[in-house]
Scaffold this active site. Structure first.
Site, PDB file in Angstrom:
ATOM      1  N   ASP A 103      30.914  34.836  21.740  1.00 22.32           N
ATOM      2  CA  ASP A 103      31.631  33.704  21.146  1.00 22.32           C
ATOM      3  C   ASP A 103      32.323  32.853  22.214  1.00 22.32           C
ATOM      4  OD1 ASP A 103      30.874  34.547  18.680  1.00 22.32           O
ATOM      5  OD2 ASP A 103      32.864  35.082  17.952  1.00 22.32           O
ATOM      6  N   ASP A 158      33.590  47.237  23.122  1.00 22.26           N
ATOM      7  CA  ASP A 158      34.305  46.035  23.541  1.00 22.26           C
ATOM      8  C   ASP A 158      34.054  45.784  25.019  1.00 22.26           C
ATOM      9  OD1 ASP A 158      35.280  45.561  21.043  1.00 22.26           O
ATOM     10  OD2 ASP A 158      37.284  46.366  21.415  1.00 22.26           O
ATOM     11  N   ASP A 160      35.834  45.633  27.625  1.00 27.24           N
ATOM     12  CA  ASP A 160      36.548  46.391  28.657  1.00 27.24           C
ATOM     13  C   ASP A 160      36.135  47.855  28.718  1.00 27.24           C
ATOM     14  OD1 ASP A 160      37.646  46.381  26.106  1.00 27.24           O
ATOM     15  OD2 ASP A 160      39.612  47.021  26.776  1.00 27.24           O
ATOM     16  N   ASP A 251      38.156  47.103  11.920  1.00 33.65           N
ATOM     17  CA  ASP A 251      37.706  48.485  12.061  1.00 33.65           C
ATOM     18  C   ASP A 251      38.426  49.406  11.081  1.00 33.65           C
ATOM     19  OD1 ASP A 251      40.144  48.115  13.275  1.00 33.65           O
ATOM     20  OD2 ASP A 251      39.480  48.672  15.276  1.00 33.65           O
TER      21      ASP A 251
END
Length: 699
Positions: A103, A158, A160, A251
């Site tokens: 995005d 994700d 990271d 989540d």
């Protein structure tokens, strides 16, 4: 104790907040106990390990297809790292599809495009799904990716996170149970030792995983998927209604809906997926804000469904309520922090007995640090001392973070809509690496002003505890105060005071740069460095003003109250008159501190008139025959009058704290801080714009 007046009202609120906080704390210890006796979880993990050790390559069945989703938004510093790690996962390429859900609206888009093209040439089934709008944010990206996902299972990482090569084969075997909905891994921390802040973050997450998540794994208590480092069964996602975009914690939302549909969920405490912890205080606050607000949003959305679900056991409903509402303890903590110094200033009788303060401190230590240290000792065993040191940092970090999280809770309760603000990552893996010169550094936020207010209030509260002869209570105020000072200071030190140059403004300044010499680029840095000691000096000035205000306005009232207490035990009219005379001198000549709906009870002129009447009566009584009924009755009446005036003074004290003058000074103080930071932003922006070379302006 007389059950009326503001003291009793504040004390009742304080007790309610304290008991609610204690209940949440006791529930944590219940989960700690359950995590040690979750035999079903231990048995299944042990069986899976045994099966893996016995199975050879020829014995392995055909592996199922898996889609790996990597949601990204402006992650130029870590995008390659996570994609490289996913492509190194030991899994057949024809059975693994990789979706980079991008995005981004910066040069991360081109970076990802080149990385994806590179791995396509190597034979990977990898694609970049780029959206031009962020509808639904992360949940919207995951939902969009589901439309083209070909895998039977969905793994999510994700930006990271760095999955190890054996991730897929270690987890996929747990889905032999057709009702297994998702498997969540423990998070590791590649930069745990970067700073005291990252150490506090690390121990907080470790306690969450190794205590709370392990207690809930494969049990009847609902387990929360943590958004990354796990695998979902695609059928489970579809059966639960897919990804919803109505909360900031998609989540947790999906986890609860899946488990209400009967799906099983598992947490692996022995398999770690490393990730990067936030190194900027404002980034950590943004992450905590999102988790706190999102949990309350899920509570508002799903609480009724969970409570009314007939197949959910009662204790599961109770644990779900605690889990969804656990961030309520943040405003409850602030309520106690605000009220406690007021009660001390009012000389309100908090507890009976001389040992009460020690009992309170003992209870605080036992339920707080002491209990947590015991849990840490049981979980980490030989390594517990290092974790105990991290827990010390966590005490201050968590206390300082309560302001940020309380704002998040009220945002959710009042239905305020916020975009999904990601936590910026800088690719930091080792102590000493620089991130402040990189993009994505977050600016100063107004929440820091509230943290500064609570820091100053705490300093005043410490003085109140000392001067009111309640020194034993000082640690209860000092520990949170240090936390507020720490978080506020780090928020300022880590803030970016300047905005990116707009292209149009850069073009207008290019001609001016050609004519005027460039100022030293160090001036902007020097200006920012000058802010920190200046703000510290301003905070000390605020504390000094608060101390002066207490000494000039509050302390005389407290002194008069103490003298009236002595008058109540005076045995002769002469003694009583002396104490009353001294008390009268400490009171203002006139005025009523209760400026909202004032009453005659708190009017200083009326109190002084009562004291004058007591002095006149004491003078008359001094020549009367002692030990008579009339004499004794008069002394009792004057003792009662002294008590009544003392209670009136106690009623007046809280209103002196919130007097119009104090409110105006606090507002002026906040305005000065806002003005300082506004000036800093403008000055820093001017220096950066003036110092930028023409090529940078054009770009």
């Amino acid at each position: 104790m007389v059950l009326y007046g503001p003291g009793t009202f504040l004390y009742a609120i304080f007790l309610v907040a304290a008991w609610l906080t204690t209940l949440y704390t006791l529930n944590f210890y219940y989960l700690a106990y359950e995590s040690r006796r979750n035999r079903r979880h231990d048995r299944i993990v042990a069986a899976a390990k045994s099966a893996s050790g016995l199975a050879g390559a020829a014995d392995m069945p055909l592996l199922p297809t898996v889609t790996v989703q990597i949601p990204l938004y402006n992650e130029k510093y870590v995008a390659r790292r996570v994609i490289d790690a996913v492509c190194k996962i030991d899994y057949p390429r024809d059975r693994m599809q990789i979706q980079v859900l991008d995005d981004s609206d910066d040069d991360t888009v081109d970076l990802i495009r080149s990385i994806v093209h590179e791995y396509k040439l190597k034979g990977f089934d990898i694609m970049q799904l780029h959206r031009t709008d962020r509808t639904g944010y992360k949940a919207g990206a995951l939902k969009e990716g589901m439309k083209s996902a070909t895998g039977e299972f969905i793994a999510i990482f994700d930006a990271d996170f760095i999955p190890p090569p054996d991730f897929m084969k270690r987890l996929i075997k747990y889905f032999d149970d057709p009702k297994m909905g998702f498997v969540q891994c423990k998070w590791g921390h590649i930069n745990e030792d970067y700073s005291t802040m990252t150490q506090a973050e690390a121990i907080s997450l470790d306690i969450h995983f190794l205590v709370e998540q392990k207690a809930k794994s494969l049990s009847h208590i609902f387990l929360n998927f943590n958004g990354t480092a796990g695998i979902w069964r695609k059928k489970c996602i579809d059966d639960a209604g897919g990804w919803h975009t109505s909360t900031l914690v998609e989540d947790m939302d999906l986890s609860y809906r899946a488990q209400m549909r009967g799906w099983k969920c598992m947490f692996l405490d022995d398999f770690v997926v490393n990730a990067e912890l936030p190194v900027q205080m404002n980034a950590a606050k943004r992450q905590q804000f999102r988790w706190a607000k999102g949990s309350i949003q899920v509570a508002l959305k799903l609480m009724a469904d969970v409570m009314l679900h007939r197949k959910v056991p009662v204790d599961s409903k109770l644990q779900s309520f605690v889990h969804m509402t656990r961030h309520i303890v943040n405003p409850l903590f602030l309520v106690q922090f605000l009220i406690f110094p007021m009660l001390l200033a009012m000389d309100f009788k908090l507890y009976n007995g001389p040992w009460a303060p020690l009992a309170v401190l003992g209870t605080y230590v036992a339920l707080g640090p002491g209990g947590y240290l015991l849990v840490i000792n049981k979980v980490w065993k030989r390594e517990w001392k290092g974790k105990a040191r991290q827990f010390l940092f966590l005490n201050f970090f968590a206390a300082g973070m309560t302001v940020n999280n309380s704002v998040a809770v009220f945002d959710a309760l009042f239905g305020r809509k916020n975009e999904f603000l990601r936590t910026p990552k800088f690719g930091i893996t080792a102590r000493g690496e620089d991130w402040k010169s990189k993009e994505y550094v977050l600016p100063f936020t107004k929440t820091t002003l509230l943290e500064i207010f609570f820091a100053i209030y705490g300093v005043v509260g410490i003085f109140i505890a000392i001067f009111s002869n309640n020194t034993l209570y000082t640690p209860l105020i000092a520990i949170p105060t240090i936390g507020f000072i720490y978080v506020a200071y780090m928020s300022i030190a880590h803030s970016r005071f300047g905005k990116k140059k707009k292209a149009a403004a850069a073009a207008r300044r290019e001609a001016a740069l050609a004519k005027n010499p460039q100022p030293s680029q160090s001036s902007s840095s020097a200006l920012q460095k000058a802010l920190l000691p200046g703000m510290l000096a301003f905070m000390l000035l605020g504390a000094a003003i608060a101390y002066y205000g207490y000494h000039s306005a509050i302390y005389p009232i407290e002194e008069a109250s103490g003298l009236l207490a002595r008058a109540q035990s005076a045995q002769t009219p002469q003694q009583l008159a002396e104490y009353v005379r001294l008390a009268e001198r400490s009171l203002p000549a006139e005025g009523n501190p209760v400026w909202i709906f004032p009453t005659g009870r708190t009017d200083f002129a009326a109190m002084r008139a009562q004291m004058d009447g007591m002095l006149a009566r004491a003078e008359d009584l001094s020549v009367a025959e002692p030990h008579t009924d009339e004499y004794s009755s008069s002394m009792i009446d004057m003792h009662a009058a002294a008590l009544a005036i003392q209670e009136n003074l106690h009623e007046a004290v809280p209103y002196i704290y919130v007097s119009p003058t104090n409110i105006a000074m606090a507002a002026a103080w906040v305005m000065v801080i806002l003005s300082v930071f506004a000036a800093m932003r403008r000055a820093t922006a001017r220096h950066k714009k003036a110092a930028a070379p023409p090529s940078a302006l054009q770009s």
